[in-house]
Design a protein around this motif. Structure first.
Motif, mmCIF file in Angstrom:
data_model
loop_
_atom_site.group_PDB
_atom_site.id
_atom_site.type_symbol
_atom_site.label_atom_id
_atom_site.label_comp_id
_atom_site.label_asym_id
_atom_site.label_seq_id
_atom_site.Cartn_x
_atom_site.Cartn_y
_atom_site.Cartn_z
ATOM 1 N N ALA A 63 0.834 -1.212 0.000
ATOM 2 C CA ALA A 63 0.000 0.000 0.000
ATOM 3 C C ALA A 63 0.867 1.259 0.000
ATOM 4 O O ALA A 63 0.607 2.212 -0.743
ATOM 5 C CB ALA A 63 -0.923 -0.015 1.212
ATOM 6 N N THR A 64 1.924 1.249 0.831
ATOM 7 C CA THR A 64 2.815 2.417 0.911
ATOM 8 C C THR A 64 3.503 2.669 -0.424
ATOM 9 O O THR A 64 3.579 3.803 -0.909
ATOM 10 C CB THR A 64 3.891 2.184 1.999
ATOM 11 O OG1 THR A 64 3.225 2.037 3.243
ATOM 12 C CG2 THR A 64 4.880 3.332 2.081
ATOM 13 N N VAL A 65 3.993 1.583 -1.042
ATOM 14 C CA VAL A 65 4.711 1.749 -2.313
ATOM 15 C C VAL A 65 3.755 2.248 -3.395
ATOM 16 O O VAL A 65 4.074 3.190 -4.129
ATOM 17 C CB VAL A 65 5.394 0.419 -2.738
ATOM 18 C CG1 VAL A 65 5.987 0.555 -4.132
ATOM 19 C CG2 VAL A 65 6.471 0.038 -1.732
ATOM 20 N N ALA A 66 2.572 1.662 -3.478
ATOM 21 C CA ALA A 66 1.615 2.066 -4.521
ATOM 22 C C ALA A 66 1.270 3.547 -4.376
ATOM 23 O O ALA A 66 1.291 4.298 -5.355
ATOM 24 C CB ALA A 66 0.355 1.210 -4.431
ATOM 25 N N ALA A 67 0.989 3.979 -3.151
ATOM 26 C CA ALA A 67 0.600 5.378 -2.941
ATOM 27 C C ALA A 67 1.769 6.314 -3.241
ATOM 28 O O ALA A 67 1.595 7.368 -3.869
ATOM 29 C CB ALA A 67 0.123 5.569 -1.499
ATOM 30 N N LEU A 84 9.046 -8.628 -4.122
ATOM 31 C CA LEU A 84 8.468 -9.974 -4.081
ATOM 32 C C LEU A 84 7.012 -9.946 -4.518
ATOM 33 O O LEU A 84 6.477 -10.953 -4.998
ATOM 34 C CB LEU A 84 8.563 -10.555 -2.665
ATOM 35 C CG LEU A 84 9.972 -10.864 -2.156
ATOM 36 C CD1 LEU A 84 9.920 -11.209 -0.671
ATOM 37 C CD2 LEU A 84 10.591 -12.004 -2.948
ATOM 38 N N ALA A 85 6.347 -8.808 -4.365
ATOM 39 C CA ALA A 85 4.934 -8.687 -4.731
ATOM 40 C C ALA A 85 4.796 -8.393 -6.220
ATOM 41 O O ALA A 85 5.307 -7.380 -6.713
ATOM 42 C CB ALA A 85 4.287 -7.569 -3.920
ATOM 43 N N ALA A 86 4.075 -9.269 -6.920
ATOM 44 C CA ALA A 86 3.870 -9.077 -8.363
ATOM 45 C C ALA A 86 3.198 -7.727 -8.620
ATOM 46 O O ALA A 86 3.521 -7.021 -9.583
ATOM 47 C CB ALA A 86 3.024 -10.214 -8.920
ATOM 48 N N LYS A 90 4.641 -4.763 -11.046
ATOM 49 C CA LYS A 90 3.823 -4.193 -12.113
ATOM 50 C C LYS A 90 3.719 -2.671 -11.965
ATOM 51 O O LYS A 90 3.844 -1.928 -12.940
ATOM 52 C CB LYS A 90 2.425 -4.825 -12.046
ATOM 53 C CG LYS A 90 1.670 -4.758 -13.313
ATOM 54 C CD LYS A 90 0.479 -5.713 -13.275
ATOM 55 C CE LYS A 90 -0.610 -5.181 -14.194
ATOM 56 N NZ LYS A 90 -1.925 -5.705 -13.837
ATOM 57 N N ALA A 91 3.530 -2.227 -10.726
ATOM 58 C CA ALA A 91 3.389 -0.783 -10.481
ATOM 59 C C ALA A 91 4.677 -0.025 -10.811
ATOM 60 O O ALA A 91 4.652 1.173 -11.079
ATOM 61 C CB ALA A 91 2.995 -0.538 -9.025
ATOM 62 N N LEU A 92 5.807 -0.732 -10.791
ATOM 63 C CA LEU A 92 7.094 -0.070 -11.068
ATOM 64 C C LEU A 92 7.312 0.171 -12.567
ATOM 65 O O LEU A 92 8.175 0.960 -12.954
ATOM 66 C CB LEU A 92 8.256 -0.906 -10.505
ATOM 67 C CG LEU A 92 8.390 -0.868 -8.979
ATOM 68 C CD1 LEU A 92 9.387 -1.917 -8.501
ATOM 69 C CD2 LEU A 92 8.826 0.523 -8.514
#
Ligand code: SKM
Length: 165
Positions: A63-67, A84-86, A90-92
């Motif tokens: 959540a922190t990274v996405a925001a 590690l989270a797909a 993807k968000a990157l």
């Protein structure tokens, strides 16, 4: 709005140290995902792992990274396991993602065997080796810039990066 650079890499790669120096050189703010999560949770990461478990920490991390990817325009250092989270990988996509590459010996000497790294609390050498092997392909997958850090001091790495970004 998008971060000028997102730093990824294993524990001991120097994401926080190099990130801070790079942000200074670029004249932009620096944000460390682990510190942001600690501020939000109101406790240090080892306590989050201990009280709520790794899965809960990973959910906070996603959540922190996405925001932050959508709202921050400085240098952003991710936690070592964020990729590690797909969903996070993807968000990157479309961001400037710097992979700070580190070998086992340098990573071990930089992380030390001290507290503060819950995943390395037990059998740190073998765990660190495993993390490096398991995650290397994931760091490579998201990276748009790769920097070898072994034997280099953080300021030299930051100077090199500032010139390349
Ligand atoms: O995000 C923290 C946490 O201790 C987990 C971790 C990891 O999985 O390598 C690295 C740290 O940055």
């Amino acid at each position: 709005m998008s971060p000028r650079a997102v730093l990824v890499g294993a524990p001991g790669a120097g994401k926080t140290t190099v990130g801070r120096l790079l942000a200074e050189r670029l004249g932009v703010p620096f944000l460390d995902a682990d510190s942001a999560i600690e501020a939000e949770a109101g406790k240090p990461i080892p306590e989050i792992f201990f009280d709520e478990g790794e899965e809960h920490f990973r959910a906070l991390e996603r959540a922190t990274v996405a925001a932050t990817l959508e709202s921050f325009d400085g240098v952003f250092a991710l936690g070592g396991g964020a990729i590690l989270a797909a969903e996070t990988r993807k968000a990157l996509a479309g961001h400037t993602v710097v992979y700070l590459e580190v070998g086992f010996a340098d990573a071990l000497s930089r992380v030390g065997l001290g507290a503060g790294r819950p995943l390395l609390a037990i059998n740190p050498r073998a765990t660190l080796k495993h993390l490096l092997d398991q995650r290397r392909p994931l760091y490579e997958e998201v990276a748009t810039v790769t920097v070898a850090t072994d034997g280099l001091d953080p300021d030299a790495i930051a100077a090199d990066l500032a010139a390349r970004l």
